[in-house]
Design a protein around this motif. Sequence first.
Motif, PDB file in Angstrom:
ATOM      1  N   GLY A 154      -8.202   1.421  -1.684  1.00 10.82           N
ATOM      2  CA  GLY A 154      -7.742   2.605  -2.392  1.00 10.82           C
ATOM      3  C   GLY A 154      -6.235   2.744  -2.395  1.00 10.82           C
ATOM      4  N   LEU A 155      -5.595   2.288  -1.346  1.00 17.28           N
ATOM      5  CA  LEU A 155      -4.145   2.392  -1.212  1.00 17.28           C
ATOM      6  C   LEU A 155      -3.432   1.525  -2.229  1.00 17.28           C
ATOM      7  N   ASN A 156      -3.898   0.312  -2.404  1.00 16.02           N
ATOM      8  CA  ASN A 156      -3.253  -0.644  -3.291  1.00 16.02           C
ATOM      9  C   ASN A 156      -3.046  -0.076  -4.700  1.00 16.02           C
ATOM     10  N   PRO A 157      -4.095   0.366  -5.407  1.00 17.32           N
ATOM     11  CA  PRO A 157      -3.865   0.875  -6.773  1.00 17.32           C
ATOM     12  C   PRO A 157      -3.071   2.171  -6.802  1.00 17.32           C
ATOM     13  N   ASN A 158      -3.206   3.032  -5.782  1.00 18.15           N
ATOM     14  CA  ASN A 158      -2.445   4.275  -5.770  1.00 18.15           C
ATOM     15  C   ASN A 158      -0.948   3.999  -5.676  1.00 18.15           C
ATOM     16  N   LEU A 159      -0.557   3.087  -4.823  1.00 15.98           N
ATOM     17  CA  LEU A 159       0.855   2.718  -4.730  1.00 15.98           C
ATOM     18  C   LEU A 159       1.311   2.000  -5.995  1.00 15.98           C
ATOM     19  N   GLU A 160       0.463   1.123  -6.505  1.00 19.53           N
ATOM     20  CA  GLU A 160       0.829   0.349  -7.690  1.00 19.53           C
ATOM     21  C   GLU A 160       1.117   1.256  -8.876  1.00 19.53           C
ATOM     22  N   VAL A 161       0.296   2.270  -9.085  1.00 21.44           N
ATOM     23  CA  VAL A 161       0.507   3.203 -10.191  1.00 21.44           C
ATOM     24  C   VAL A 161       1.826   3.931 -10.014  1.00 21.44           C
ATOM     25  N   LYS A 162       2.158   4.325  -8.790  1.00 16.42           N
ATOM     26  CA  LYS A 162       3.373   5.087  -8.533  1.00 16.42           C
ATOM     27  C   LYS A 162       4.638   4.273  -8.759  1.00 16.42           C
ATOM     28  N   GLU A 183      -1.181  15.729   5.913  1.00 15.27           N
ATOM     29  CA  GLU A 183      -1.479  16.386   4.636  1.00 15.27           C
ATOM     30  C   GLU A 183      -0.970  17.823   4.684  1.00 15.27           C
ATOM     31  N   PRO A 184      -0.499  18.362   3.616  1.00 11.67           N
ATOM     32  CA  PRO A 184      -0.453  17.898   2.233  1.00 11.67           C
ATOM     33  C   PRO A 184       0.876  17.247   1.853  1.00 11.67           C
ATOM     34  N   ASN A 185       1.621  16.738   2.820  1.00 13.87           N
ATOM     35  CA  ASN A 185       2.946  16.179   2.549  1.00 13.87           C
ATOM     36  C   ASN A 185       2.897  14.974   1.626  1.00 13.87           C
ATOM     37  N   ARG A 186       4.073  14.698   1.053  1.00 16.13           N
ATOM     38  CA  ARG A 186       4.243  13.574   0.135  1.00 16.13           C
ATOM     39  C   ARG A 186       5.329  12.665   0.698  1.00 16.13           C
ATOM     40  N   VAL A 187       5.285  11.405   0.302  1.00 17.62           N
ATOM     41  CA  VAL A 187       6.266  10.434   0.774  1.00 17.62           C
ATOM     42  C   VAL A 187       6.526   9.429  -0.337  1.00 17.62           C
ATOM     43  N   ALA A 188       7.708   8.838  -0.311  1.00 17.44           N
ATOM     44  CA  ALA A 188       8.054   7.786  -1.273  1.00 17.44           C
ATOM     45  C   ALA A 188       8.650   6.615  -0.505  1.00 17.44           C
ATOM     46  N   PRO A 189       8.364   5.405  -0.944  1.00 20.45           N
ATOM     47  CA  PRO A 189       9.027   4.251  -0.327  1.00 20.45           C
ATOM     48  C   PRO A 189      10.543   4.369  -0.514  1.00 20.45           C
ATOM     49  N   LEU A 190      11.300   3.877   0.453  1.00 20.86           N
ATOM     50  CA  LEU A 190      12.764   3.917   0.353  1.00 20.86           C
ATOM     51  C   LEU A 190      13.261   3.284  -0.939  1.00 20.86           C
ATOM     52  N   ALA A 191      12.664   2.181  -1.322  1.00 22.16           N
ATOM     53  CA  ALA A 191      13.110   1.453  -2.508  1.00 22.16           C
ATOM     54  C   ALA A 191      12.727   2.144  -3.815  1.00 22.16           C
ATOM     55  N   PHE A 192      11.804   3.078  -3.763  1.00 21.10           N
ATOM     56  CA  PHE A 192      11.319   3.767  -4.964  1.00 21.10           C
ATOM     57  C   PHE A 192      11.246   5.274  -4.708  1.00 21.10           C
ATOM     58  N   PRO A 193      12.388   5.937  -4.511  1.00 26.84           N
ATOM     59  CA  PRO A 193      12.366   7.358  -4.142  1.00 26.84           C
ATOM     60  C   PRO A 193      11.737   8.263  -5.199  1.00 26.84           C
ATOM     61  N   GLU A 248       6.897   9.349  -5.445  1.00 30.25           N
ATOM     62  CA  GLU A 248       6.235  10.066  -4.361  1.00 30.25           C
ATOM     63  C   GLU A 248       4.719   9.953  -4.470  1.00 30.25           C
ATOM     64  N   ILE A 249       4.097   9.871  -3.312  1.00 33.20           N
ATOM     65  CA  ILE A 249       2.640   9.826  -3.261  1.00 33.20           C
ATOM     66  C   ILE A 249       2.185  10.813  -2.194  1.00 33.20           C
ATOM     67  N   ALA A 250       1.152  11.579  -2.521  1.00 31.53           N
ATOM     68  CA  ALA A 250       0.592  12.533  -1.556  1.00 31.53           C
ATOM     69  C   ALA A 250      -0.243  11.778  -0.541  1.00 31.53           C
ATOM     70  N   LEU A 251      -0.155  12.185   0.693  1.00 36.03           N
ATOM     71  CA  LEU A 251      -0.946  11.539   1.734  1.00 36.03           C
ATOM     72  C   LEU A 251      -2.431  11.597   1.406  1.00 36.03           C
ATOM     73  N   SER A 252      -2.876  12.685   0.785  1.00 38.90           N
ATOM     74  CA  SER A 252      -4.294  12.803   0.421  1.00 38.90           C
ATOM     75  C   SER A 252      -4.722  11.778  -0.622  1.00 38.90           C
ATOM     76  N   GLU A 253      -3.768  11.202  -1.353  1.00 37.91           N
ATOM     77  CA  GLU A 253      -4.084  10.175  -2.355  1.00 37.91           C
ATOM     78  C   GLU A 253      -4.386   8.819  -1.716  1.00 37.91           C
ATOM     79  N   ILE A 254      -3.928   8.595  -0.502  1.00 37.51           N
ATOM     80  CA  ILE A 254      -4.118   7.289   0.122  1.00 37.51           C
ATOM     81  C   ILE A 254      -5.051   7.327   1.318  1.00 37.51           C
ATOM     82  N   LEU A 255      -5.478   8.522   1.727  1.00 38.20           N
ATOM     83  CA  LEU A 255      -6.465   8.645   2.797  1.00 38.20           C
ATOM     84  C   LEU A 255      -7.867   8.777   2.209  1.00 38.20           C
TER      85      LEU A 255
END
Length: 145
Positions: free
Chosen positions: A12-20, A121-131, A134-141
């Motif tokens: 589930g994590l892979n496509p969620n990050l890929e879309v973002k 949750e419900p915080n959001r985070v973004a990779p340093l290289a792609f600020p 942002e992805i919600a923690l609930s999207e990857i759990l």
Amino acid sequence: MADVRASIVISGLNPNLEVKIRQCTLVLFCQAILFSEPEPDLVVARGTILDYSETHPRPEDIYLIVEVADSTLKTDCEIKDKLYARAGISDYWVLDVRNRQLHIFREPTPTGYTRHLIISEPNRVAPLAFPQSEIALSEILPPSA
């Protein structure tokens, strides 16, 4: 190496990050090998899949490493973090499935990371290289029981 529950989260994590982060040139690997050991659950690296047909990404190619911890939290946060920091990985995440938290390690040094943030949750985070990605923690759990 991830167990079955963690493997489901990785799927589930892979496509969620890929879309973002789709607008950027990158490649996503599951259980890729970087520099012999350890084997991360997910790597976001520059380039395309063809760039790694004969070699694995080097630390300078890597934007983000993610480990999914269902039963490996201590190892991921206390051993692997030092290995990745020593290699110069600037953004390392450990997704703690049981506690529904994300450990974020940044600012690597030869002895470890100087920043270790823990979000829930419900915080959001973004990779340093792609600020902007942002992805919600609930999207990857996985859904809570």
